[in-house]
Write a protein that holds these residues in place. Structure first.
Motif, short mmCIF file in Angstrom:
data_model
loop_
_atom_site.label_atom_id
_atom_site.label_comp_id
_atom_site.label_asym_id
_atom_site.label_seq_id
_atom_site.Cartn_x
_atom_site.Cartn_y
_atom_site.Cartn_z
N PHE A 47 1.72 2.89 -11.18
CA PHE A 47 3.20 2.70 -10.73
C PHE A 47 3.99 3.59 -10.33
O PHE A 47 4.64 3.98 -9.26
N GLU A 48 3.99 4.88 -11.32
CA GLU A 48 4.81 6.03 -11.11
C GLU A 48 4.54 6.68 -9.76
O GLU A 48 5.31 7.16 -9.12
N ARG A 49 3.14 6.95 -9.26
CA ARG A 49 2.78 7.49 -8.34
C ARG A 49 2.98 6.70 -6.88
O ARG A 49 3.80 7.51 -6.03
N THR A 50 3.04 5.47 -7.05
CA THR A 50 3.45 4.69 -6.00
C THR A 50 4.81 4.45 -5.62
O THR A 50 5.35 4.99 -4.34
N PHE A 51 5.71 4.61 -6.74
CA PHE A 51 7.06 4.74 -6.57
C PHE A 51 7.38 5.85 -6.10
O PHE A 51 8.23 6.25 -5.31
N ARG A 52 6.82 7.02 -6.61
CA ARG A 52 7.18 8.52 -6.14
C ARG A 52 6.96 8.74 -4.84
O ARG A 52 7.58 9.27 -3.79
N ALA A 53 5.59 8.33 -4.28
CA ALA A 53 5.31 8.32 -2.81
C ALA A 53 6.26 7.62 -1.93
O ALA A 53 6.76 8.16 -0.99
N THR A 93 -1.25 8.96 5.22
CA THR A 93 -2.33 9.87 4.56
C THR A 93 -1.73 10.39 3.21
O THR A 93 -2.18 10.31 1.99
N TYR A 94 -0.45 10.78 3.13
CA TYR A 94 0.27 11.13 2.08
C TYR A 94 0.35 10.24 0.99
O TYR A 94 -0.06 9.91 -0.10
N PHE A 95 0.78 8.88 1.48
CA PHE A 95 1.14 7.77 0.71
C PHE A 95 -0.11 7.21 0.09
O PHE A 95 -0.25 7.08 -1.46
N LYS A 96 -1.08 7.11 0.91
CA LYS A 96 -2.43 6.71 0.27
C LYS A 96 -2.76 7.83 -0.70
O LYS A 96 -3.58 7.21 -1.88
N GLY A 97 -3.01 8.96 -0.32
CA GLY A 97 -3.39 9.99 -1.35
C GLY A 97 -2.70 10.07 -2.70
O GLY A 97 -3.47 10.15 -3.65
N SER A 101 -4.16 9.79 -6.40
CA SER A 101 -4.05 10.80 -7.56
C SER A 101 -2.97 11.86 -7.03
O SER A 101 -2.88 12.03 -5.59
N ALA A 102 -1.89 12.32 -7.96
CA ALA A 102 -1.15 13.31 -7.44
C ALA A 102 -1.71 14.46 -6.42
O ALA A 102 -1.05 14.85 -5.52
N LYS A 103 -2.89 15.28 -6.91
CA LYS A 103 -3.45 15.95 -5.92
C LYS A 103 -3.95 15.63 -4.63
O LYS A 103 -3.67 16.47 -3.68
N ASP A 104 -4.27 14.31 -4.32
CA ASP A 104 -4.65 13.81 -3.17
C ASP A 104 -3.48 13.68 -2.16
O ASP A 104 -3.81 13.36 -1.15
#
Length: 148
Positions: A47-53, A93-97, A101-104
């Motif tokens: 969730f946090e990665r989706t929200f931050r993206a 590409t950024y959002f999906k990555g 994962s954060a590094k993707d």
């Protein structure tokens, strides 16, 4: 018809707005999936990665729109639209990555920077040409196009 000379800029703007709305919807879905109720912005890492993206996309979006419209208005809208499509792809590409994962997120991040730099470059070229044409009666872009 009014707007014919900026139709490509309008199309890219609408596509990018739809992309922003789609990302907001994905955050909503992630909230429901992980039971993270607003206004909370913390929860499981996915969730946090989706929200931050999504938030990162929102933060840079005004810069993109200013560069797109400036480049398209003062340079060539076709070039600006092409770089705008590159930006939309880069954000995807950024959002999906980032969701994975954060590094993707890194490849999409660098592609976003490249697309914004290209838009900035053509915007500056267009504005410089406009200033030279208006105040010194010199049209550099026209002279360059005769060379090719």
């Amino acid at each position: 018809m009014m707007g014919d000379n900026i139709i490509l800029l309008a199309v890219i703007s609408l596509f990018s707005a739809c992309q922003q709305a789609y990302y907001a919807r994905l955050v909503g879905r992630s909230r429901m999936k992980h039971k993270v109720t607003p206004p909370a912005v913390t929860g499981p890492p996915e969730f946090e990665r989706t929200f931050r993206a999504q938030q990162n996309c929102v933060e840079i979006y005004p810069i993109f729109l200013v560069l797109l419209w400036t480049a398209g208005t003062y340079f060539f809208q076709e070039v600006a639209a092409a770089f705008g499509l590159l930006y939309i792809f880069a954000r995807h590409t950024y959002f999906k990555g980032y969701v994975a994962s954060a590094k993707d997120r890194i490849p999409g991040f660098y592609l976003t920077l490249i697309s914004l730099f290209l838009l900035l470059l053509v915007a500056l070229l267009g504005i410089t040409n406009g200033l030279l044409k208006t105040y010194l009666d010199v049209n550099v872009i026209k002279k360059m196009s005769h060379m090719f």
